[in-house]
Design an enzyme around this catalytic site. Sequence first.
Site, PDB file in Angstrom:
ATOM      1  CG  HIS A 111      -2.099 -18.513  71.133  1.00 15.41           C
ATOM      2  ND1 HIS A 111      -3.052 -18.646  70.139  1.00 15.41           N
ATOM      3  CD2 HIS A 111      -1.455 -17.359  70.873  1.00 15.41           C
ATOM      4  CE1 HIS A 111      -2.952 -17.617  69.313  1.00 15.41           C
ATOM      5  NE2 HIS A 111      -1.990 -16.821  69.739  1.00 15.41           N
ATOM      6  CG  ASP A 165      -5.551 -27.861  74.572  1.00 19.72           C
ATOM      7  OD1 ASP A 165      -4.793 -26.929  74.243  1.00 19.72           O
ATOM      8  OD2 ASP A 165      -5.728 -28.880  73.878  1.00 19.72           O
TER       9      ASP A 165
HETATM   10  C1  GDG Z   1      -1.926 -23.679  71.027  1.00 20.58           C
HETATM   11  C2  GDG Z   1      -2.629 -23.990  72.344  1.00 20.58           C
HETATM   12  C3  GDG Z   1      -4.777 -23.281  71.320  1.00 20.58           C
HETATM   13  C4  GDG Z   1      -2.626 -30.954  64.326  1.00 20.58           C
HETATM   14  N1  GDG Z   1      -2.211 -32.134  63.818  1.00 20.58           N
HETATM   15  C5  GDG Z   1      -2.236 -32.016  62.484  1.00 20.58           C
HETATM   16  C6  GDG Z   1      -2.683 -30.747  62.158  1.00 20.58           C
HETATM   17  N2  GDG Z   1      -2.908 -30.110  63.311  1.00 20.58           N
HETATM   18  C7  GDG Z   1      -3.433 -28.740  63.427  1.00 20.58           C
HETATM   19  C8  GDG Z   1      -4.875 -28.799  63.859  1.00 20.58           C
HETATM   20  C9  GDG Z   1      -5.043 -27.501  64.614  1.00 20.58           C
HETATM   21  C10 GDG Z   1      -3.661 -27.284  65.189  1.00 20.58           C
HETATM   22  O1  GDG Z   1      -2.744 -28.059  64.454  1.00 20.58           O
HETATM   23  C11 GDG Z   1      -3.561 -27.704  66.648  1.00 20.58           C
HETATM   24  O2  GDG Z   1      -4.151 -26.744  67.422  1.00 20.58           O
HETATM   25  P1  GDG Z   1      -4.509 -26.945  68.961  1.00 20.58           P
HETATM   26  O3  GDG Z   1      -5.392 -25.851  69.358  1.00 20.58           O
HETATM   27  O4  GDG Z   1      -5.174 -28.244  69.148  1.00 20.58           O
HETATM   28  O5  GDG Z   1      -3.150 -27.022  69.772  1.00 20.58           O
HETATM   29  P2  GDG Z   1      -1.693 -26.241  69.886  1.00 20.58           P
HETATM   30  O6  GDG Z   1      -0.886 -26.394  68.673  1.00 20.58           O
HETATM   31  O7  GDG Z   1      -1.091 -26.780  71.111  1.00 20.58           O
HETATM   32  O8  GDG Z   1      -2.011 -24.695  70.032  1.00 20.58           O
HETATM   33  C12 GDG Z   1      -4.064 -24.385  72.093  1.00 20.58           C
HETATM   34  C13 GDG Z   1      -3.989 -22.881  70.084  1.00 20.58           C
HETATM   35  O9  GDG Z   1      -2.648 -22.552  70.429  1.00 20.58           O
HETATM   36  C14 GDG Z   1      -4.623 -21.687  69.389  1.00 20.58           C
HETATM   37  O10 GDG Z   1      -4.675 -20.596  70.219  1.00 20.58           O
HETATM   38  O11 GDG Z   1      -6.042 -23.785  70.890  1.00 20.58           O
HETATM   39  O12 GDG Z   1      -4.728 -24.634  73.291  1.00 20.58           O
HETATM   40  O13 GDG Z   1      -1.942 -25.048  73.024  1.00 20.58           O
HETATM   41  O14 GDG Z   1      -5.354 -26.471  63.754  1.00 20.58           O
HETATM   42  O15 GDG Z   1      -5.668 -28.913  62.736  1.00 20.58           O
HETATM   43  N3  GDG Z   1      -2.836 -30.338  60.882  1.00 20.58           N
HETATM   44  C15 GDG Z   1      -2.537 -31.202  59.906  1.00 20.58           C
HETATM   45  N4  GDG Z   1      -2.071 -32.451  60.153  1.00 20.58           N
HETATM   46  C16 GDG Z   1      -1.910 -32.905  61.419  1.00 20.58           C
HETATM   47  O16 GDG Z   1      -1.482 -34.039  61.630  1.00 20.58           O
HETATM   48  N5  GDG Z   1      -2.692 -30.835  58.626  1.00 20.58           N
END
Ligand code: GDG
Length: 752
Positions: free
Chosen positions: A171, A380
């Site tokens: 990821h 990212d």
């Molecule tokens: C890894 C990789 C890759 C975040 N804050 C809140 C919240 N979230 C949810 C978001 C989103 C998820 O968490 C974050 O996803 P990201 O993709 O931005 O980042 P990582 O957690 O680091 O994920 C990344 C991912 O895996 C998938 O393969 O995209 O690059 O690092 O869904 O919505 N949800 C709620 N409140 C929050 O404050 N409800």
Amino acid sequence: MSRLIIVSNRLPFSIDHEGDEFKLRQSSGGLVSALKSYFESNHTQEEISEKIWLGVADFPQDDWDKATLMESGGYGFDVRPLFVDKQLYNDYYNGFSNSVLWPLFHYFPTLVQYPASYYEAYVQINKRFCKELASMLRPDDIIWIHDYQLMLLPQMLRLQRLDAVIGFFLHIPFPSYEIYRLLPNDWKKGLLQGVMGADLIGFHTHDYVQHFIQSVKMILGADTYFHTLQYQNRFIKADLFPIGIDYKKFNNAASDPEVVEYKSEIKKNFDEKKIIFSVDRLDYTKGIMDRLNGFELFLEQGPQWKEKVVFVLNVVPSRDDIQTYNDRKRQLEEKIGTINGKFSTISWQPIIYRYQHLPFHELSALYQMADVALITPLRDGMNLVAKEFVASSYSRTGVLILSELAGAASELNEALLVNPTDVNDIAINIERALNMPLQEQRNRMVLMQRRLQEYDVVKWVNDFLDQLKETKKEQQKLTVKTLDEKAISAICRHYAETKKRFFLIDYDGTLVPIRRLPSEAVPDEKVKDFLASISSDPDNHVAIVSGRDAGTMEKWFGYLPITLVAEHGSSIKMRNESWQQLVTVSDQWKDEIRRIMQIFVTRCVGSFIEEKTNTLAWHYRNTQVDLGFARSRELINNLSQLIQNTPLQVIDGNKVVEIRMAGFDKGTITLRILSEAQPDFVLCVGDDTTDEDMFKVLEDSAYNVRTYTIKIGNRGTAAKYTLPSQQHVMPLLTRLQSCVNPQKANYKIDKQ
Ligand code: GDG
């Protein structure tokens, strides 16, 4: 029916309890959001009868036992919690995973710590996962392992279950080879070998796939052909699967009453002010400090925005037991204080900062109300927040400012792409976004939404699982058989029955052994006599298909009634005809390539350049083995970059790197000569990468004649059979003649 077993570091929830009350709390994070949506959808694969999620529990065994209500999951899957020792887990998770792999793979090598105990713990926990999995596996299970915490697991499991169906998905970014190679030798080799235990390896972007393939080539020396890798007699596929989101969930949230209510609260509080929004876990990779600097510069350069804009900055607590994370939090909060102190008025504060996890309705309302989403990670893997913002825009307005270093940037081209460390670029693009006409906003949004809608999370999972099944099927097709007595007898029978036989035979490493210098590999009388004898049969047509130049071929074999192909198909002399030059373009490209190859000759004692009419070759057969191999990887790397957008191609041959015009290979010439000859028996034998082009066209199902493709050695091949070494070639070919001429029968492969 199969069971799908998802394996990730953590389970997708924690248990909260007050007194005797136990409650599930969903964890935040990209993987959880994605897979939970998939499980809740009705579009899971038909043959999957059961879904199981295995991960480390962040709650005590005791709580789990009490919370029996969770046995059935309520999420549509069974849960297998793994309980591990806290100290060991700490060294594996906060240590190796998040203080080695996470910073390195996100291009922060200076933050990497290298204590050996971290890696040991990483091995131990991966073994714990393996033991648990091995104890529950059934023959038809599909195992899908997720992310950088479990890179050793695929191989560990493979050693226990040779036939298991194993997928692995990373990821986070896979960094360029120059970054990856910073890892200590055992670790960098071990991690790659670990991942190569899978059948299918998935990444978010094309770049990550290429980086991975390059590291595998450079470090493990695996053979690669496009996205197929061959390593230790297994075929593995590496491909891109850009993760999608639950598009409908975000797009439909506009009518959710809780969301509607929260939106009117936002409206009331911010009045007509423009809203800039960002939400990320607290992590140095997310570029929050540079983002704040960019916003500060924007305020400095645009005093007209005073009291007209507000930046809602939400930071989600994460990994707070790692010191680097705590330090960053303090620095960020100081910076926010500085900006607010500098620009606030009695009735306005430019940054609204919150350090908390938002409930879904608040997150969704903010996505919808934001005029601009400012998402500027320094690196990212993908970034789901960017996609969720786009999907949430039911009015199709709003502007996404996105870092060009997020994986999502390769799909969301219509966003305003910025360099996340360039504060000036960020400031300019905030201004541009706030002034963007509504029609332009819509045009951009519509295109991005269409893409996200098409490849949503359900498509992503199904695409990966379909490819995994396909890879398994391909592996079966690619399984190569050693040419045994039974196969030879069958070839013999076919030989005796046919009257238009065609032989395509490579020269170096096939008819004669590889020598120290190409000039030493002269055909001896035995080879010449054999060629004269086999070609004297009017039912046989022999072609020597070589990388040698035409002059040498003519000198050695010109007098024989056989077809000669020189420089892998750049020129040809059909049987009893004269030479034909097929490549007619200029060879000016040679000067630059020769200069680079010369540098490698100097750096690698024993290597030399061979120049042919249409080819330049750097031979490293006389060098110290490891050094020659390492230098050949570098040369291939340099040349591949140099020849991008040119009609040249680089060939990774047997102890040789060659560069020549694309489109003139042994495969193309094979089709050409066979279409004229129309044979009913074809036997093709070769030892080199360049011979693979012949094997591929002959093994292609569109080619209708019964063919026997034979590769010498045990490297990955498209050929149907392998022979153990070059010494077996002449005896085999001589024995074939005996099928119509029995006194020549003196070759039995099993006795060699
Ligand atoms: C890894 C990789 C890759 C975040 N804050 C809140 C919240 N979230 C949810 C978001 C989103 C998820 O968490 C974050 O996803 P990201 O993709 O931005 O980042 P990582 O957690 O680091 O994920 C990344 C991912 O895996 C998938 O393969 O995209 O690059 O690092 O869904 O919505 N949800 C709620 N409140 C929050 O404050 N409800």
